[in-house]
Design a protein around this motif. Structure first.
Motif, mmCIF file in Angstrom:
data_model
loop_
_atom_site.group_PDB
_atom_site.id
_atom_site.type_symbol
_atom_site.label_atom_id
_atom_site.label_comp_id
_atom_site.label_asym_id
_atom_site.label_seq_id
_atom_site.Cartn_x
_atom_site.Cartn_y
_atom_site.Cartn_z
ATOM 1 N N ARG A 70 4.629 49.268 13.972
ATOM 2 C CA ARG A 70 5.567 50.382 13.977
ATOM 3 C C ARG A 70 4.877 51.697 13.609
ATOM 4 O O ARG A 70 4.968 52.697 14.339
ATOM 5 N N ARG A 71 4.192 51.734 12.517
ATOM 6 C CA ARG A 71 3.555 52.986 12.082
ATOM 7 C C ARG A 71 2.415 53.431 12.985
ATOM 8 O O ARG A 71 2.364 54.603 13.373
ATOM 9 N N PRO A 72 1.463 52.563 13.322
ATOM 10 C CA PRO A 72 0.394 53.036 14.220
ATOM 11 C C PRO A 72 0.901 53.492 15.576
ATOM 12 O O PRO A 72 0.358 54.438 16.159
ATOM 13 N N LEU A 73 1.958 52.860 16.117
ATOM 14 C CA LEU A 73 2.504 53.288 17.400
ATOM 15 C C LEU A 73 3.114 54.682 17.285
ATOM 16 O O LEU A 73 2.941 55.526 18.185
ATOM 17 N N ARG A 74 3.814 54.943 16.200
ATOM 18 C CA ARG A 74 4.376 56.277 16.005
ATOM 19 C C ARG A 74 3.282 57.332 15.913
ATOM 20 O O ARG A 74 3.404 58.420 16.490
ATOM 21 N N VAL A 109 -8.723 57.266 16.189
ATOM 22 C CA VAL A 109 -8.465 56.527 14.947
ATOM 23 C C VAL A 109 -7.131 55.782 15.029
ATOM 24 O O VAL A 109 -7.032 54.608 14.666
ATOM 25 N N ALA A 110 -6.081 56.477 15.519
ATOM 26 C CA ALA A 110 -4.770 55.838 15.606
ATOM 27 C C ALA A 110 -4.775 54.686 16.605
ATOM 28 O O ALA A 110 -4.155 53.632 16.375
ATOM 29 N N ALA A 111 -5.452 54.868 17.724
ATOM 30 C CA ALA A 111 -5.522 53.792 18.713
ATOM 31 C C ALA A 111 -6.277 52.577 18.160
ATOM 32 O O ALA A 111 -5.889 51.428 18.413
ATOM 33 N N SER A 112 -7.338 52.820 17.394
ATOM 34 C CA SER A 112 -8.058 51.708 16.758
ATOM 35 C C SER A 112 -7.165 50.979 15.771
ATOM 36 O O SER A 112 -7.173 49.736 15.695
ATOM 37 N N TRP A 113 -6.377 51.746 15.029
ATOM 38 C CA TRP A 113 -5.420 51.145 14.100
ATOM 39 C C TRP A 113 -4.411 50.273 14.855
ATOM 40 O O TRP A 113 -4.110 49.146 14.443
ATOM 41 N N LEU A 114 -3.907 50.779 15.982
ATOM 42 C CA LEU A 114 -2.937 50.024 16.764
ATOM 43 C C LEU A 114 -3.543 48.759 17.345
ATOM 44 O O LEU A 114 -2.932 47.675 17.299
ATOM 45 N N VAL A 115 -4.746 48.855 17.871
ATOM 46 C CA VAL A 115 -5.407 47.673 18.427
ATOM 47 C C VAL A 115 -5.665 46.642 17.330
ATOM 48 O O VAL A 115 -5.520 45.428 17.540
ATOM 49 N N GLY A 116 -6.052 47.117 16.132
ATOM 50 C CA GLY A 116 -6.266 46.195 15.023
ATOM 51 C C GLY A 116 -5.009 45.440 14.636
ATOM 52 O O GLY A 116 -5.041 44.232 14.383
ATOM 53 N N THR A 117 -3.869 46.132 14.619
ATOM 54 C CA THR A 117 -2.612 45.450 14.296
ATOM 55 C C THR A 117 -2.228 44.441 15.374
ATOM 56 O O THR A 117 -1.716 43.364 15.059
ATOM 57 N N LEU A 118 -2.486 44.781 16.628
ATOM 58 C CA LEU A 118 -2.202 43.830 17.707
ATOM 59 C C LEU A 118 -3.079 42.582 17.580
ATOM 60 O O LEU A 118 -2.619 41.451 17.807
ATOM 61 N N ALA A 119 -4.333 42.776 17.196
ATOM 62 C CA ALA A 119 -5.223 41.626 16.984
ATOM 63 C C ALA A 119 -4.735 40.768 15.828
ATOM 64 O O ALA A 119 -4.773 39.532 15.887
ATOM 65 N N PHE A 120 -4.251 41.400 14.764
ATOM 66 C CA PHE A 120 -3.717 40.648 13.636
ATOM 67 C C PHE A 120 -2.477 39.849 14.045
ATOM 68 O O PHE A 120 -2.268 38.726 13.570
ATOM 69 N N VAL A 121 -1.650 40.438 14.905
ATOM 70 C CA VAL A 121 -0.460 39.715 15.360
ATOM 71 C C VAL A 121 -0.872 38.462 16.136
ATOM 72 O O VAL A 121 -0.298 37.378 15.950
ATOM 73 N N LEU A 122 -1.853 38.585 17.018
ATOM 74 C CA LEU A 122 -2.321 37.427 17.773
ATOM 75 C C LEU A 122 -2.888 36.353 16.850
ATOM 76 O O LEU A 122 -2.657 35.148 17.046
#
Length: 437
Positions: A70-74, A109-122
């Motif tokens: 939620r936060r990184p996407l925003r 930076v924000a895109a890296s944060w978002l990709v990291g959260t997606l990896a954690f979800v997987l």
């Protein structure tokens, strides 16, 4: 006829008003555009979150995805909205180029944060498929071992890529990068020598995670310490020692140093109890007592129960009792039980078998140089003293003081040191047979 003309506006005053209006417009229009873009970004983020919840409202994956992203996407949407607003509402100027450059860095930076959260979800999805709150959870713990290493590796790769992306936004960094590529051979040698230890630990951690050398919850002996593998990271391994200490070892230790893995193929073990006794010990009766002790306890798995004389030098006879148990914690308590039982039996029923020290006079020696020949029983009390009721009660009460069995707390403690289950043992056995073929 006198004609009066109306005063015309001053050219200088009109120009000033127009310039002020343009300046105000140059400030207000970008601000309004940025505000509108931020509002639109929040609306889009809310819509995306609603769609995700709507599509996967019956699964935990959607909830985890919404919570983590939620936060990184925003932040990503807000940065893009501000960037578009500046490009639409402003002219090409020096300050805009600086602002756009800053927004580009923020977007990376924000895109890296978002990709990291997606990896954690997987990774959470992979872990959620294998529960550890069940009896047979050994395969799940193997998966968790690999996921832990992959998660840390993912964070490291994403961080490195983000830093490299930010650096490449500067022209000076691009020039430096070209020069680095030109001298890549020399730099690779220097970097390899400088980070030899760190890189070795990283590769060793990956090797441990995807081989069967050790896994989480394996019972091992390292540096004369008995414990279980609690955590495997990219650079070090945490060993939970039996007395609740934590032993931190580099990953290369397990790839370069021999160690004992008590649960590599099976969890059942053999244990020994050695006693130094006198030559007059009745070995057959002692062997019968060992059988009685083993038959009377549930710690013994009935595989092996042997008593043998393994040595007879130095004035004593060394007796070894060999017994088997289902796992390491049970074996520890079984050895203590057998040791205490045999000591009690020697004290009560075979005091002649207690260890003694003897001196003998030499014929022809000087008078009074050596005492008269006699058997001396060191500092041991009289045999009847060992059979006293106080000592018997004390030994009987101490025999119930077990570290890993006999109470609820002890059973909970032993759970941490039981090692892998039968499914992991069978899997390792098949893997070993495949390698032998």
């Amino acid at each position: 006829m006198l004609r009066l003309d109306s005063p015309s506006p001053s050219p200088t005053g009109g120009t000033t008003v127009d310039e002020a209006a343009r300046e105000v417009a140059d400030v207000l229009v970008p601000l309004l555009a940025i505000a509108a873009g931020c509002v639109a970004a929040f609306i889009v983020a809310a819509l995306v979150a609603a769609v995700v919840r709507r599509v996967g409202h019956r699964t935990t994956v959607a909830a985890d995805l919404t919570r983590r992203s939620r936060r990184p996407l925003r932040v990503v949407l807000v940065v893009i909205a501000v960037w578009v607003a500046l490009l639409v509402s402003t002219d090409d100027a020096g300050w805009r180029r600086v602002a756009v450059h800053g927004l580009l860095i923020a977007l990376i930076v924000a895109a890296s944060w978002l990709v990291g959260t997606l990896a954690f979800v997987l990774e959470d999805v992979a872990v959620a498929r294998y529960r550890v709150d069940v009896v047979d959870n050994q395969h799940a713990r193997r998966v968790r071992t690999q996921v832990q290493v992959l998660r840390r590796l993912t964070v490291a790769i994403i961080t490195i890529c983000a830093v490299a992306g930010v650096a490449l936004t500067f022209p000076q960094a691009r020039t430096f990068g070209a020069s680095v590529l030109a001298s890549a051979g020399v730099l690779s040698i220097v970097a390899g020598l400088a980070a030899q230890s760190s890189l070795a630990n990283v590769f060793a951690g990956i090797q441990l995670a995807f081989t069967d050398a050790i896994r989480v919850d394996d019972v091992v002996i390292v540096q004369d310490e008995w414990g279980r593998i609690e955590e495997i990271t990219l650079t070090y391994v945490v060993v939970h020692v039996w007395d609740d200490r934590r032993l931190i070892l580099p990953s290369t230790y397990f790839t370069t140093t021999p160690f004992e893995n008590w649960t590599r193929r099976a969890a059942d073990l053999l244990g020994t109890v050695e006693l130094d006794v006198d030559w007059q010990v009745p070995v057959d009766r002692m062997r019968t007592e060992l059988t009685r002790l083993l038959e009377a306890t549930d710690l013994w798995d009935r595989r092996v129960g042997v008593l043998q004389v393994t040595d007879a030098v130095g004035g004593v006879v060394r007796v070894r009792a060999l017994a088997s148990a289902v796992d390491a914690p049970t074996l520890f308590d079984l050895r203590c039980h057998v040791r205490e039982g045999l000591v009690t039996w020697l004290q009560e029923h075979a005091p002649q078998g207690l260890p003694r020290s003897r001196w003998q006079s030499v014929p022809g020696a000087e008078p009074n140089a050596v005492p008269e020949p006699r058997a001396v029983t060191g500092a041991l009390p009289a045999p009847g003293r060992w059979a006293g009721p106080d000592d018997t009660e004390q030994l009987e009460s101490s025999s119930d003081a077990r570290l890993f069995t006999g109470s609820i707390d002890a059973l909970h403690r032993s759970e941490a040191f039981r090692g892998p289950g039968q499914d992991v043992i069978d899997e390792r056995e098949q893997h070993g047979r495949g390698q032998e073929r």
